[in-house]
Design a protein around this motif. Structure first.
Motif, PDB file in Angstrom:
ATOM      1  N   VAL A  81       7.361   9.379   0.084  1.00 18.98           N
ATOM      2  CA  VAL A  81       6.138   8.544   0.787  1.00 18.98           C
ATOM      3  C   VAL A  81       6.605   7.192   0.964  1.00 18.98           C
ATOM      4  CG1 VAL A  81       3.662   7.629   0.335  1.00 18.98           C
ATOM      5  CG2 VAL A  81       4.281  10.077  -0.869  1.00 18.98           C
ATOM      6  N   VAL A  82       6.491   6.828   2.268  1.00 22.74           N
ATOM      7  CA  VAL A  82       6.537   5.379   2.809  1.00 22.74           C
ATOM      8  C   VAL A  82       5.413   4.699   3.183  1.00 22.74           C
ATOM      9  CG1 VAL A  82       8.835   5.986   3.387  1.00 22.74           C
ATOM     10  CG2 VAL A  82       7.069   6.175   5.260  1.00 22.74           C
ATOM     11  N   TYR A  83       5.494   3.509   3.099  1.00 26.42           N
ATOM     12  CA  TYR A  83       4.238   2.595   3.270  1.00 26.42           C
ATOM     13  C   TYR A  83       4.572   1.824   4.336  1.00 26.42           C
ATOM     14  CZ  TYR A  83       2.116   4.519  -0.898  1.00 26.42           C
ATOM     15  OH  TYR A  83       1.835   5.462  -1.715  1.00 26.42           O
ATOM     16  N   GLU A  84       3.853   1.395   5.416  1.00 28.70           N
ATOM     17  CA  GLU A  84       4.119   0.262   6.486  1.00 28.70           C
ATOM     18  C   GLU A  84       2.863  -0.134   7.061  1.00 28.70           C
ATOM     19  OE1 GLU A  84       5.860   2.039  10.201  1.00 28.70           O
ATOM     20  OE2 GLU A  84       5.140   4.058   9.380  1.00 28.70           O
ATOM     21  N   LEU A  85       2.979  -1.231   7.590  1.00 24.87           N
ATOM     22  CA  LEU A  85       1.756  -2.044   8.151  1.00 24.87           C
ATOM     23  C   LEU A  85       1.485  -1.226   9.340  1.00 24.87           C
ATOM     24  CD1 LEU A  85       3.025  -5.793   7.760  1.00 24.87           C
ATOM     25  CD2 LEU A  85       1.480  -4.455   6.492  1.00 24.87           C
TER      26      LEU A  85
END
Length: 115
Positions: A81-85
């Motif tokens: 899982v990756v998080y980005e703005l």
């Protein structure tokens, strides 16, 4: 004081909820961390000293609900899982930068900061 600022003083202003989310103990730090690009959970946790798994998870979920952060599950084994703005989150981070410059300058100027 501007009309926009006055509105935030009212209890029923929806902007107060977003303000609370962003300015909570970990909110600004999470937004700032994600300005460099997408990060996995463990990268965020390693970069923000002192944040617990629980608080980081809660902050990321809140920001995803607010539309500030996008959570993407990558088709790997096991799934990553990756998080980005989002664009909205990037805008919020840009708006916070002058404030963060002030904080760094004030703290390094020797203003009495209690730890």
């Amino acid at each position: 004081m501007s009309t926009e600022s006055q509105a935030l003083l009212r209890r029923d202003c929806p902007g107060r909820v977003l303000l609370d989310h962003i300015t909570g103990k970990w909110g600004i730090l999470v937004l700032t961390s994600l300005t460099e690009g997408p990060l996995r959970f463990h990268q965020l946790r390693a970069g923000i000293e002192g944040v617990s798994d629980k608080m980081l998870t809660q902050t990321l979920r809140t920001f995803a609900s607010d539309g500030l952060v996008e959570r993407t599950v990558l088709p790997t084994a096991p799934p990553s899982v990756v998080y980005e703005l989002t664009e909205l989150g990037a805008e919020a981070a840009r708006e916070l930068e002058p404030f963060l410059r002030w904080v760094r300058a004030t703290a390094s100027a020797g203003v009495a900061v209690r730890v």
